[in-house]
Design a protein around this motif. Structure first.
Motif, PDB file in Angstrom:
ATOM      1  N   HIS A 139      -4.830 -12.152 -11.778  1.00 14.88           N
ATOM      2  CA  HIS A 139      -3.807 -12.702 -10.967  1.00 14.88           C
ATOM      3  C   HIS A 139      -4.511 -13.423  -9.778  1.00 14.88           C
ATOM      4  O   HIS A 139      -3.878 -13.684  -8.702  1.00 14.88           O
ATOM      5  CB  HIS A 139      -2.877 -11.704 -10.308  1.00 14.88           C
ATOM      6  N   ALA A 174      -0.072  -6.069  -5.225  1.00 18.76           N
ATOM      7  CA  ALA A 174      -1.239  -5.636  -6.220  1.00 18.76           C
ATOM      8  C   ALA A 174      -1.822  -4.298  -5.657  1.00 18.76           C
ATOM      9  O   ALA A 174      -2.251  -4.279  -4.415  1.00 18.76           O
ATOM     10  CB  ALA A 174      -2.075  -6.508  -6.784  1.00 18.76           C
ATOM     11  N   ASP A 193      -5.599  -4.775 -13.776  1.00 13.41           N
ATOM     12  CA  ASP A 193      -5.269  -5.309 -15.170  1.00 13.41           C
ATOM     13  C   ASP A 193      -6.425  -6.295 -15.891  1.00 13.41           C
ATOM     14  O   ASP A 193      -6.877  -6.947 -14.946  1.00 13.41           O
ATOM     15  CB  ASP A 193      -3.927  -5.678 -15.323  1.00 13.41           C
ATOM     16  N   VAL A 243       2.067  -5.721  -9.410  1.00 11.62           N
ATOM     17  CA  VAL A 243       1.110  -5.488 -10.661  1.00 11.62           C
ATOM     18  C   VAL A 243       0.050  -4.832 -10.413  1.00 11.62           C
ATOM     19  O   VAL A 243      -0.255  -4.241  -9.098  1.00 11.62           O
ATOM     20  CB  VAL A 243       0.589  -6.949 -11.069  1.00 11.62           C
TER      21      VAL A 243
END
Length: 478
Positions: free
Chosen positions: A375, A305, A371, A367
């Motif tokens: 996560h 990430a 967002d 990712v």
């Protein structure tokens, strides 16, 4: 703050007024670091195809300015173009949080040939570098993040102003002429992020170095431009490149030298010869490799990430070439896992096709940590030893390795080593990097003395002393 003058006029006055004696010790220190590092990576990139082809496409005539890494001398505009392209060819040059790009490559590439022509001193050079750095950084403060997210390459679009300001200062242009140089730079500014991963990206740097230098030379000859409102005009730089309501000029005016951007947040000196947006994830992966030494065949899934601002141009699961691999988050993580390092040679043919790396790429899931989905389970945000999730921090990286035996190894960094002046690359690593890069083009026995000259550049009575030494040390010819 002076708000009754146009931004170009205001910047012109600030740049023209700057003196070496005005610069605090920390600004001088970081200017030396930026110049030192940039000359090194330019030498390292001087034989890269982007730089060689840029030179070959010119109708080059002999001139006073050295094409770094060779014995060839060019006209100063051609030298700025070729050296600027070489400076960014490895994507190993420094970055700036405020600029949203690479600050030193356009400045050093424009200033070196001009300093040779003018027979400038090291003190003059470092003053001009600092003036250009501050000008482009404060413009970045005014237009970001919209400018960056819109798709412009700020290294080029804003670096053109930095190069113009730096060259105007080296030529001792007055405030009015410097403002004209900036107004001309507004018409020369260009560079699209759609060209990342190709030779066009380093060409952006060469182009803006040349154009910034050209703008300053034109201004010295009383060439005219709309210095009064080139930024503010409804068809000027701010509304055309950004758009109404997407910039704040007052932020730039209020922040001039308060502090100098060289000092805080400072320049980001790279450890790896690839896109800086991938560096926090590389640091996290290498931390896992050093601590746990997982074999590649033991790793079932790699989750990574980084911030959406950075993932947008680095989410490249299947890089299509050596340059594309520099912008592939997946490639650099796979390389870090299999080799325990990420080296300049990893971005050459045929290294980027390495079968060991290719086997890992399908296992990597990328990712954005800002967002809507956090996560948390995957990355373990908030666990002891891991940095917390902070969507406002654009420079973090998180990696989680799921092993075939069910274990999950996690690591994260708030920012990569060297990203800011508060988290600097140690001096020994900086010099090691210079020796490695310069050694690609120069005789090994000469590199140490050149490094010493650069490290104390403001003590040089003439910049030509440095460039002559570099020319004499070049292993190749033209």
């Amino acid at each position: 703050m002076e708000t009754d003058t146009g931004l170009a006029q205001w910047l012109g006055a600030k740049v023209a007024a700057l003196r070496y004696e005005d610069l605090p010790a920390q600004a001088l220190h970081w200017a030396r670091v930026g110049i030192f590092d940039t000359v090194g990576v330019t030498l390292g990139g001087s034989a890269e195809p982007a730089a060689v082809l840029t030179a070959r496409a010119l109708d080059s005539a002999a001139g006073p300015a050295l094409r770094l890494g060779t014995q060839q001398r060019l006209g100063i505009l051609d030298a700025a173009l070729v050296n600027g392209t070489a400076a960014h060819a490895l994507d190993y040059d420094d970055s700036s949080n405020t600029l949203g790009g690479h600050p030193s490559a356009p400045l050093v590439s424009a200033l070196l040939p001009l300093a040779e022509q003018l027979d400038s001193s090291g003190r003059d050079f470092i003053t001009a570098y600092a003036a250009g750095f501050e000008a482009q950084a404060k413009l970045g403060l005014a237009v970001h993040l919209h400018h960056y997210r819109k798709g412009w390459h700020p290294t080029a679009t804003l670096g053109c102003f930095g190069a113009a300001a730096a060259c105007a200062r080296l030529m001792s242009l007055d405030a009015a002429a410097t403002a004209t140089a900036l107004a001309l730079a507004a018409s020369f500014a260009s560079g699209l992020k759609a060209n990342f991963g190709t030779m066009a990206k380093p060409l952006h740097v060469g182009h803006c170095a040349r154009n910034g230098l050209y703008a300053a030379r034109l201004a010295r000859l009383d060439f005219t431009a709309n210095a009064a409102s080139v930024f503010e005009h409804t068809q000027g730089f701010l509304d055309v490149f950004n758009g109404p309501g997407t910039y704040d000029v007052d932020k730039a005016r209020a922040a001039w030298a308060a502090p100098y951007d060289l000092v805080a947040p400072g320049i980001a000196v790279k450890q790896y010869a690839c896109c800086g947006s991938t560096h926090p994830a590389i640091d996290a992966m290498l931390a896992l490799v050093r601590e746990h030494r997982p074999a590649a065949e033991q790793v079932e899934v790699i989750d990574v990430a980084i911030h959406s601002r950075r993932l947008a141009h680095t989410n490249r699961p299947r890089p299509q070439g050596a340059l594309d691999a520099k912008f592939s988050l997946q490639y650099v993580l796979a390389r870090a896992l299999v080799d325990g390092q990420v080296a300049p040679a990893d971005f050459e043919d045929p290294a980027w096709r390495d079968a060991r790396v290719a086997a890992i790429l399908p296992r990597i899931r990328a990712v954005a940590y800002d967002d809507a989905g956090v996560h948390a389970d995957r990355f373990g945000f908030g666990q002891p030893g891991l940095p917390p999730l902070d969507p406002a921090n654009h420079f973090a990286g998180y990696v989680a390795l799921t092993l075939r035996d069910g274990r999950v190894l996690r690591a994260g960094v708030d920012q990569p080593l060297g990203r800011t002046s508060a988290h600097p690359l140690p001096a020994e690593l900086l010099r090691q990097k210079f020796m490695q890069c310069a050694g690609m083009a120069l005789r090994e026995d000469a590199v140490g003395a050149i490094a010493d000259d650069l490290a104390a550049i403001d003590a040089l009575p003439r910049i030509t002393m440095l460039t002559t030494r570099i020319q004499e040390a070049a292993r190749g010819g033209d």
